[in-house]
Structures are given as C-alpha cells and as structure tokens.
Write a protein that holds these residues in place. Structure first.
Motif, mmCIF file in Angstrom:
data_model
loop_
_atom_site.group_PDB
_atom_site.id
_atom_site.type_symbol
_atom_site.label_atom_id
_atom_site.label_comp_id
_atom_site.label_asym_id
_atom_site.label_seq_id
_atom_site.Cartn_x
_atom_site.Cartn_y
_atom_site.Cartn_z
ATOM 1 N N GLY A 168 -5.156 -6.544 6.587
ATOM 2 C CA GLY A 168 -5.878 -6.575 5.319
ATOM 3 C C GLY A 168 -5.598 -8.154 4.203
ATOM 4 N N GLU A 214 -8.685 -4.077 8.460
ATOM 5 C CA GLU A 214 -7.680 -5.086 8.753
ATOM 6 C C GLU A 214 -8.602 -6.569 10.235
ATOM 7 O OE1 GLU A 214 -4.385 -2.235 10.130
ATOM 8 O OE2 GLU A 214 -3.318 -3.748 9.346
ATOM 9 N N LEU A 261 -12.030 0.612 -1.938
ATOM 10 C CA LEU A 261 -12.039 2.225 -0.634
ATOM 11 C C LEU A 261 -12.772 2.702 -1.518
ATOM 12 C CD1 LEU A 261 -8.422 2.261 0.023
ATOM 13 C CD2 LEU A 261 -9.940 1.339 1.534
ATOM 14 N N ALA A 291 0.914 -0.800 -0.066
ATOM 15 C CA ALA A 291 -0.277 0.059 -0.214
ATOM 16 C C ALA A 291 0.884 1.681 0.325
ATOM 17 C CB ALA A 291 -1.029 -0.441 1.163
ATOM 18 N N ALA A 318 -6.225 -5.669 -1.849
ATOM 19 C CA ALA A 318 -6.905 -6.223 0.013
ATOM 20 C C ALA A 318 -7.141 -4.085 -0.589
ATOM 21 C CB ALA A 318 -5.496 -6.086 1.051
ATOM 22 N N LEU A 319 -7.167 -3.282 -1.304
ATOM 23 C CA LEU A 319 -7.136 -2.052 -1.759
ATOM 24 C C LEU A 319 -8.497 -1.734 -2.275
ATOM 25 C CD1 LEU A 319 -4.041 -0.511 -1.895
ATOM 26 C CD2 LEU A 319 -4.831 -0.909 0.482
ATOM 27 N N THR A 367 -6.811 1.681 -5.829
ATOM 28 C CA THR A 367 -7.451 0.320 -5.635
ATOM 29 C C THR A 367 -6.833 -0.892 -6.558
ATOM 30 O OG1 THR A 367 -9.585 1.040 -6.396
ATOM 31 C CG2 THR A 367 -8.841 1.985 -4.718
ATOM 32 N N LEU A 404 -7.639 3.518 5.026
ATOM 33 C CA LEU A 404 -7.230 2.656 4.293
ATOM 34 C C LEU A 404 -8.067 1.460 4.228
ATOM 35 C CD1 LEU A 404 -3.462 2.652 3.879
ATOM 36 C CD2 LEU A 404 -4.781 3.180 2.324
ATOM 37 N N HIS A 405 -7.342 0.174 4.479
ATOM 38 C CA HIS A 405 -8.345 -1.376 4.427
ATOM 39 C C HIS A 405 -8.614 -1.814 5.838
ATOM 40 C CE1 HIS A 405 -4.132 -2.025 3.846
ATOM 41 N NE2 HIS A 405 -4.632 -2.921 5.103
#
Ligand code: GLU
Length: 321
Positions: free
Chosen positions: A196, A118, A292, A41, A288-289, A283, A115-116
């Motif tokens: 994530g 967790e 968003l 990220a 994992a992004l 993204t 962000l993502h």
C-alpha cells in the motif's frame, strides 16, 4: 492483620487472578515487514481491540512475518489466529491453486474484511537504465523472500512473461524490510514490493538514494488483469515519492484480513466490531488506510467465505442483508 484473614485474602486474590486468566483470550495477527503497511495496519487493529479488553477479554498481539503466504500457512497450522494477505493469495489458498496446489484447498480459511489497495511496485536505481518493467531482463533484481506476497505474484508474472530466474543477471530473495538498503547500496538494480502507499519501505528506497518507480504495463499484464478477478490496473500517484513526478501505471491486488473457522465466532465478532465501530480512528492510524469504505471492505477482494462472527456483525450493522 491476623493470619486467617491474610490467608483468606490471598486465596481470594488467587481466585480473581485465575478467573481473569481463564477469561483472557490471546490472538496474534501475522503481518509483514515493519516498514510495510501490514505491520502498522495489524498494530492499528490490535490497538482498537485491546482498548475494549476489559469488556471482551481479548488480548491482541501483532507479529512481523514474511508476508501473505506465510500468514495464511500459519493460520492454517493454528500458529496464528489472524493475518493480512493479498487478495490473490487468499483466492489461491481457498481454492488450492497456484502456490497452494500442493497442500490442497484451505477450506477453513475465512475472510474478515478487505483493507487497502496494493499496487505491484517496482523501484529501480536511477542509474540502472530501467524505465519500465520490460527493462528488467539482464538486471539484478530482488524478487522477494519466499512466503511474501510479492514473491508469489512476481513468480506468476515471470511465468506469464516467459521469464525465469536466468532471465536476470542476478536474483536475490531479501525480505521487504531489507531491500531498500540493498538498492541504495547498489547490491541490486531493482526491487519489487506489493504494498500500500505511502509505505515506509518505498519512502526509504526513494529518499536514501536516487531511484524511480517504473510502469508495469504491457500486453501480458493487461491480459492477466483481464483474466483474473483478483487483479486490477492500479495507479501510484505522481509526486508521492521523491524522483517520480508522473503517475505510475501498474497492476495490483487488495490487502485483506483473514482468519479461519477454528477461531471462535465470538472472537471474530469482537475484532470486527472494534474496527467498524471505530472506523474513522482506524483509517486515521496510517495514511495508506485513509479512504477505506465500509461497503467495499465487506466484499472487495474476498474470495473465501466471511467468518461467521464477522458476518454476524455486518448483519447487525446493516452492512450486508
Ligand atoms: N503484500 C506484501 C505481502 O503479502 C506485504 C505488504 C506489507 O507488508 O504491507 O507479503
């Protein structure tokens, strides 16, 4: 070429060189282990910032670190300009609570965006007789390196469960990047990682040997989530990792991107702009992004005040009023 002209050109070259050097601003982003999500990220953030370097003169670099708590402390000491940190540790750092009680509130801490999600992820060897979090007592557990978010969060959970390190047959402090191998080498029975999904580390732990992701869901966990704003219940979808076909229920935090008021508004503005103006690309740089949402990114899990530079961009973009 005559001598005077050569000297003139050299002098001009030196001037251009020093002008460019004076304009260039270096920023470093603290992340986590290379098989986590913070590291890619951070790499994605730097890639988008560096693409417009000719316009703003910012050179962004990413560093693999011990994780959330390390990153916040390094921002505080001025070693790093930016970092990724779990929402629970952002909260505690700003308020001077929990692991940050000793050093007092970090009033200069600033939020950039979230962000993502967790989830607090527990992976156990399939042969260890662990089917839920409650089975960990008496086992060999990697509780994480000091400085990592998972170590801090594990300590909070252990305290709430009434557990100490003596509750386990053995505890180890391996960093995130080493724990999958330790699990598969049968040096530990279970590992914890606030991370994530999907992440390289959990992929490694679930493909290199037979393992299962277990539920972290009991009355103590539910009470913690109820009590504290920065925790929420979370699901790791079944089928995402080999060996775990069913959804896994646990609790989780959010990954957030943070900085400090010692970083200039202009730098924070340019970094924010580089991400939000290229959000689709951002993204797309790590699974994992994906998903968003810009409206959530400017508010979710942010307990420190927004950096003035980030706020300026959000106002311009109409993301906040
Ligand atoms: N949440 C972990 C930590 O704070 C890092 C996760 C990652 O590197 O993706 O240390």
């Amino acid at each position: 070429m005559n001598k005077t002209l050569t000297a003139g050109l050299l002098a001009a070259g030196a001037m251009i060189g020093s002008a460019a050097a004076a304009q260039e601003t270096f920023i470093s982003i603290g992340t986590g282990g290379v098989t986590g999500v913070y590291y890619p990220a951070g790499g994605a953030i730097c890639r988008l910032v560096n693409r417009d370097r000719a316009e703003h003169g910012i050179r962004c670099g990413v560093e693999s670190t011990g994780g959330s708590i390390f990153n916040i402390n390094a921002i505080r000491s001025g070693e790093l300009e930016f970092g990724v940190a779990q929402s629970d540790w952002q909260f505690h750092a700003f308020n001077g609570t929990s692991r940050f009680e000793e050093n007092g509130p970090f009033e200069g801490l600033r939020a950039m965006f979230s962000l993502h999600p967790e989830p607090f992820t527990v992976v156990a060897r399939a042969d260890a007789g662990i089917t839920s979090f409650d089975d960990l007592p008496g086992k060999r557990v990697n509780i994480g390196n000091p400085g990592s978010g998972q170590r801090g969060t594990m300590e909070v959970v252990m305290e709430a469960m009434g557990w100490t390190e003596d509750t386990f047959a053995q505890t180890t402090e391996l960093p995130a990047g080493e724990q999958s191998l330790a699990l598969c080498d049968n040096n530990v029975d279970a590992i914890v990682y606030t991370v994530g999904h999907p992440s390289g580390a959990i992929q490694e732990a679930t493909t290199a040997c037979d393992t299962v992701l277990v539920n972290v869901d009991n009355d103590v966990i539910r009470a913690l989530v109820e009590e504290r704003d920065y925790y929420r219940m979370a699901t790791i979808p079944g089928g995402m990792y080999r060996g775990t076909a069913e959804d896994v229920t646990t609790f989780g935090v959010g990954a957030t991107f943070v900085s400090s008021d010692a970083v200039s508004d202009e730098v924070a503005y340019q970094v924010t702009k580089a991400i939000f103006e290229n959000l689709d690309q951002f993204t797309g740089l790590h699974p994992a992004l994906a998903g968003l949402d810009p409206a959530e990114m400017v508010s979710d899990g942010l307990s420190a005040p927004l950096h003035d530079g980030a706020e300026r961009y959000y106002r311009e973009a109409g993301l906040i009023d």
